[in-house]
Scaffold this active site. Structure first.
Site, PDB file in Angstrom:
ATOM      1  N   HIS A 138       2.413   1.298  -0.426  1.00  0.00           N
ATOM      2  CA  HIS A 138       2.880   1.398   1.188  1.00  0.00           C
ATOM      3  C   HIS A 138       4.164   0.388   1.502  1.00  0.00           C
ATOM      4  O   HIS A 138       4.258  -0.477   1.016  1.00  0.00           O
ATOM      5  CB  HIS A 138       1.619   1.015   1.956  1.00  0.00           C
ATOM      6  CG  HIS A 138       1.262  -0.474   1.932  1.00  0.00           C
ATOM      7  ND1 HIS A 138       1.946  -1.625   2.936  1.00  0.00           N
ATOM      8  CD2 HIS A 138       0.541  -1.181   1.274  1.00  0.00           C
ATOM      9  CE1 HIS A 138       1.410  -2.517   2.757  1.00  0.00           C
ATOM     10  NE2 HIS A 138       0.378  -2.653   1.790  1.00  0.00           N
ATOM     11  N   ASP A 155       3.375  -7.679  -0.581  1.00  0.00           N
ATOM     12  CA  ASP A 155       2.647  -6.599   0.172  1.00  0.00           C
ATOM     13  C   ASP A 155       3.258  -5.795   1.202  1.00  0.00           C
ATOM     14  O   ASP A 155       3.496  -6.439   2.322  1.00  0.00           O
ATOM     15  CB  ASP A 155       1.596  -7.404   0.896  1.00  0.00           C
ATOM     16  CG  ASP A 155       0.461  -6.727   1.721  1.00  0.00           C
ATOM     17  OD1 ASP A 155       0.329  -5.429   1.214  1.00  0.00           O
ATOM     18  OD2 ASP A 155      -0.254  -7.195   2.287  1.00  0.00           O
ATOM     19  N   GLU A 189       0.197   1.543   6.739  1.00  0.00           N
ATOM     20  CA  GLU A 189      -1.213   0.881   6.056  1.00  0.00           C
ATOM     21  C   GLU A 189      -1.625  -0.347   6.745  1.00  0.00           C
ATOM     22  O   GLU A 189      -2.985  -0.333   6.796  1.00  0.00           O
ATOM     23  CB  GLU A 189      -0.797   0.484   4.332  1.00  0.00           C
ATOM     24  CG  GLU A 189      -2.018   0.323   3.752  1.00  0.00           C
ATOM     25  CD  GLU A 189      -2.517  -1.291   3.564  1.00  0.00           C
ATOM     26  OE1 GLU A 189      -3.460  -1.692   2.924  1.00  0.00           O
ATOM     27  OE2 GLU A 189      -1.741  -2.061   4.016  1.00  0.00           O
ATOM     28  N   GLU A 190      -0.725  -1.229   7.108  1.00  0.00           N
ATOM     29  CA  GLU A 190      -1.289  -2.311   7.719  1.00  0.00           C
ATOM     30  C   GLU A 190      -1.826  -2.063   9.060  1.00  0.00           C
ATOM     31  O   GLU A 190      -2.460  -3.290   9.926  1.00  0.00           O
ATOM     32  CB  GLU A 190      -0.167  -3.538   7.651  1.00  0.00           C
ATOM     33  CG  GLU A 190       0.504  -3.738   6.539  1.00  0.00           C
ATOM     34  CD  GLU A 190      -0.395  -4.676   5.598  1.00  0.00           C
ATOM     35  OE1 GLU A 190      -1.625  -4.939   6.115  1.00  0.00           O
ATOM     36  OE2 GLU A 190       0.073  -5.030   4.459  1.00  0.00           O
ATOM     37  N   ASP A 217      -0.670  -1.335  -4.728  1.00  0.00           N
ATOM     38  CA  ASP A 217      -0.339  -2.349  -3.674  1.00  0.00           C
ATOM     39  C   ASP A 217      -0.642  -3.788  -4.097  1.00  0.00           C
ATOM     40  O   ASP A 217      -1.688  -4.125  -4.233  1.00  0.00           O
ATOM     41  CB  ASP A 217      -1.631  -2.104  -2.573  1.00  0.00           C
ATOM     42  CG  ASP A 217      -1.366  -2.710  -1.294  1.00  0.00           C
ATOM     43  OD1 ASP A 217      -0.492  -3.545  -1.102  1.00  0.00           O
ATOM     44  OD2 ASP A 217      -2.078  -2.417  -0.231  1.00  0.00           O
ATOM     45  N   HIS A 295       1.046 -11.448   4.593  1.00  0.00           N
ATOM     46  CA  HIS A 295       1.127 -11.108   6.177  1.00  0.00           C
ATOM     47  C   HIS A 295       1.406 -12.530   6.781  1.00  0.00           C
ATOM     48  O   HIS A 295       1.036 -12.987   7.548  1.00  0.00           O
ATOM     49  CB  HIS A 295      -0.498 -10.966   6.576  1.00  0.00           C
ATOM     50  CG  HIS A 295      -1.208  -9.877   6.013  1.00  0.00           C
ATOM     51  ND1 HIS A 295      -2.613  -9.503   6.018  1.00  0.00           N
ATOM     52  CD2 HIS A 295      -0.548  -8.880   5.407  1.00  0.00           C
ATOM     53  CE1 HIS A 295      -2.643  -8.425   5.363  1.00  0.00           C
ATOM     54  NE2 HIS A 295      -1.532  -7.798   5.022  1.00  0.00           N
TER      55      HIS A 295
END
Length: 329
Positions: A138, A155, A189-190, A217, A295
């Site tokens: 992603h 990520d 995706e998030e 991922d 994140h």
């Protein structure tokens, strides 16, 4: 504040099925025709290709990809980063694919209403083109609060450039698969697997025969004091395809695998599984030892020497092996 942002901020994990509520219904007719996977046997084809893999391209590409302030799927820079990735794929195709191979390759944007599109690259198969192998990552990133910086180096910038390097090596070797081999870079995706759900729904609605899907991922982190290994996710995946992935690790990688669990539908493989397609997922380590900077604004290349391009290279080997062993040649 959207419910998705609230969920993220509270640490919740979720499938946003607002636009794909019928996705699971497509799975019902697909259970009967389950694929079986042979033991890997294409070492004479795979090993020369994995020797050509390099950390140089992934490093340069990830430096650029993680330099966008955020790749949040609803942001302007999320769209800009997607356009940069699209142009990079086009450049690699032009520089490394033979004229005959370029005629078999198509790169398209799968449109989404939120602006950042998914990217679908296809190498058309020679004798079983209706059967499709998918290798994916992603492209979007997020901060727990989407208006803050989200470089997303691990990520999933890492997975995005990992599969891009595998693609480069494959076409440089003039890979002409028997089955159609596709590389997907999903948007959102998030946001709850939004991009991959939309793509999987489209494929299922057209009865596309996806033989196997493998998600990459987070492929960069080796926690201090731990053994370097490939995390093979064992929940929310296809058991037979996962067993095949283990065989690929044993045969082609320089590091061992370890079984681990997400505990939820944690990446885009789950969208394909929900649609009834066999999917698998590999990650940088056990789930517990994975990068804790994700994140956040600290998900950067330079945050720690635990971020390893050599580790990422092992996952590029896995992607190459998956493509050749299942795609045929």
């Amino acid at each position: 504040m959207s419910s998705q942002i609230k969920a993220k901020a509270q640490g919740s994990k979720f499938f946003d099925i607002t636009d794909t509520q019928d996705l699971q219904s497509f799975a019902l007719g697909r259970i009967q025709g389950k694929t079986s996977y042979p033991s890997p046997n294409a070492t004479e084809k795979v090993k020369p290709i994995i020797k050509t893999l390099s950390t140089q391209g992934p490093k340069a590409n990830l430096e650029k990809f993680s330099s966008f302030r955020t790749r949040y799927y609803r942001s302007d820079t999320g769209k800009e980063s997607q356009q940069w990735l699209l142009s990079k794929i086009a450049d690699i195709t032009k520089d490394y694919a033979s004229d005959s191979l370029q005629g078999l390759i198509s790169v398209t944007e799968f449109p989404h209403s939120w602006g950042q599109n998914s990217i679908v690259l296809s190498i058309n198969g020679s004798s079983a083109s209706e059967e499709v192998i998918i290798i994916s990552a992603h492209q979007d990133s997020t901060n727990l609060w989407p208006f803050l910086a989200a470089p997303g180096a691990d990520d999933d910038g890492s997975g995005s450039v990992t599969i891009l390097e595998a693609y480069r090596a494959l076409i440089a070797a003039d890979f002409h698969p028997e089955r159609t081999v596709e590389f997907h870079w999903y948007s959102a995706e998030e946001g709850g697997l939004l991009g991959s759900q939309a793509v999987a729904r489209d494929y299922a609605s057209r009865s596309v025969d996806v033989v196997a899907m493998s998600q990459f991922d987070m492929t960069a982190w080796v926690k201090k004091g731990t053994r370097e290994e490939v995390g093979i996710i064992t929940d929310f995946v296809d058991e037979d395809l996962t067993a095949f992935n283990k065989k690929l690790v044993d045969l082609y990688l320089d590091i061992p695998y370890v079984e681990t669990k997400c505990g939820y539908a944690c990446s885009d493989h789950a969208s394909w599984g929900k649609a009834g397609y066999p999917s698998a997922f590999t990650i940088e380590s056990t789930f517990e030892n994975s990068n804790k900077n994700i994140h956040s604004s600290n998900d950067r290349i330079d945050i720690s020497d635990e971020f390893s391009f050599d580790h990422m290279l092992e996952f590029s080997k896995l992607a190459v092996a998956f493509a050749v062993e299942l795609g045929g040649w």
